[in-house]
Design a protein around this motif. Structure first.
Motif, short mmCIF file in Angstrom:
data_model
loop_
_atom_site.label_atom_id
_atom_site.label_comp_id
_atom_site.label_asym_id
_atom_site.label_seq_id
_atom_site.Cartn_x
_atom_site.Cartn_y
_atom_site.Cartn_z
N SER A 94 11.05 -22.10 0.57
CA SER A 94 9.59 -22.56 0.12
C SER A 94 8.84 -21.06 0.58
N LEU A 95 8.97 -21.19 1.93
CA LEU A 95 7.56 -20.18 3.26
C LEU A 95 8.11 -18.65 2.56
N SER A 96 9.20 -18.72 2.92
CA SER A 96 10.37 -17.39 2.62
C SER A 96 10.15 -16.83 1.18
N GLY A 97 9.93 -17.40 0.39
CA GLY A 97 9.83 -17.23 -1.41
C GLY A 97 8.63 -16.67 -1.34
N LYS A 98 8.01 -17.12 -0.36
CA LYS A 98 5.90 -16.22 -0.67
C LYS A 98 6.21 -14.98 0.23
N PRO A 120 7.79 -11.23 -1.28
CA PRO A 120 6.89 -10.44 -2.58
C PRO A 120 5.61 -9.49 -1.52
N TRP A 121 5.46 -10.13 -0.43
CA TRP A 121 4.21 -9.26 0.93
C TRP A 121 4.71 -8.46 1.67
N VAL A 122 6.31 -8.93 1.95
CA VAL A 122 7.22 -8.35 2.44
C VAL A 122 7.58 -6.81 1.94
N ALA A 123 8.59 -6.71 1.28
CA ALA A 123 8.77 -5.29 0.21
C ALA A 123 7.67 -4.56 0.64
N ALA A 124 6.19 -5.13 -0.42
CA ALA A 124 5.53 -3.77 -0.05
C ALA A 124 5.00 -3.80 0.92
N ILE A 125 4.94 -4.43 2.14
CA ILE A 125 5.16 -3.35 3.21
C ILE A 125 5.84 -2.33 3.55
N CYS A 126 7.33 -2.78 3.10
CA CYS A 126 8.39 -1.86 3.33
C CYS A 126 8.53 -0.60 2.71
N ALA A 127 7.25 -0.80 0.94
CA ALA A 127 7.31 0.24 0.43
C ALA A 127 6.46 0.56 0.78
N LEU A 128 4.87 0.96 1.40
CA LEU A 128 3.66 1.42 1.45
C LEU A 128 4.49 1.81 2.98
N THR A 129 5.16 1.64 3.89
CA THR A 129 5.05 1.86 4.90
C THR A 129 6.55 3.53 5.02
N LEU A 130 7.73 2.49 4.38
CA LEU A 130 8.90 3.50 4.22
C LEU A 130 9.43 4.36 3.49
#
Length: 258
Positions: free
Chosen positions: A28-32, A35-45
């Protein structure tokens, strides 16, 4: 604030951490979080790589080859850090027997070996014009190669043992042993003066640290690569949890048929 209240707050924070060890709550927690981790990855990498490769100048004595640091340095740092994460997860498994920690260590191994291989390849590509050779038995390079072999051995051991708890026990021991080479890979240049490999690219020593024009995009790629690891780790651990559930159901059905 009373001592009792502070103790309760500390206990609540600790309990929140251990909620990740519960497979249901982890899913449950990882599913939430995904999206946030993916956004951080895209906005920095992505910005970090574009900035580093296309908007930084060629370096004196290095030329354009210096730009390989935006792949080499993050992957090399993550290769070591991932093994440390696997060590922590393995110790949690040994002490607390939380299955998610063992599965997270297993899930991290493939990401770690990929990062290690990428660091070895980019290091060789960068080393040839700098040193005149793709490889040298430098203390850091040698310990890094041994770390790569430990990654392969760790994954092979997981695959060779059918019982998941036994596999988790044995790979945890292997992870503890291999941690010595993770430390050597990180600090070899401090232990031995000889060797071709230069000092740390990111250092508190201004004489060793890279120039700001390279440092700023490098920090972005480091954050982005870390976020990429967390993203892949969550995805792979979720897959391992599902595989374990499927294995448990299949075992239960076989026992029922006997």
């Amino acid at each position: 604030m009373s001592e009792t209240h502070r103790t309760k707050q500390a206990r609540d924070r600790w309990n929140w951490f251990w909620e990740w060890a519960n497979p249901v709550k982890f899913m449950s927690l990882s599913g939430k979080a995904l999206p946030w981790v993916a956004a951080i990855c895209a906005l920095t990498l992505i910005p970090g790589l574009v900035w580093g490769f296309f908007f930084t100048p060629a370096a004196e004595n290095f030329g354009s080859s210096v730009k390989i640091i935006y792949v080499h340095v993050p992957t090399a740092m993550m290769a070591i850090n991932i093994w440390v994460m696997m060590l922590v997860a393995s110790l949690i498994w040994i002490v607390r027997r939380h299955h998610v920690s063992a599965l997270a260590a297993k899930a991290a191994a493939l990401i770690g070996v990929t990062m290690t291989l990428a660091a070895l390849i980019t290091g060789a590509v960068w080393g040839e014009p700098m040193w005149g050779t793709y490889w040298a038995w430098d203390p850091r390079l040698t310990s890094f190669l041994i770390l790569f072999l430990f990654y392969l051995g760790y994954m092979a051991l997981w695959g060779a043992i059918d019982n998941p708890d036994t596999a988790a026990d044995l790979t945890a021991v292997l992870c503890i042993v291999g941690s010595a080479f993770a430390l050597l890979s990180r600090y070899a240049v401090n232990f031995w003066n000889q060797g071709l490999h230069q000092g740390a690219s990111l250092s508190m020593d201004q004489q060793e640290n890279v120039s700001d024009v390279y440092w700023q995009p490098l920090v972005l790629t480091l954050v982005g690569t870390s976020a990429l690891f967390v993203l892949l780790l969550l995805i792979r651990t979720r897959t391992e949890v599902r595989k374990r559930r499927t294995h448990a159901l299949e075992t239960r059905e076989r026992m029922a048929d006997v």
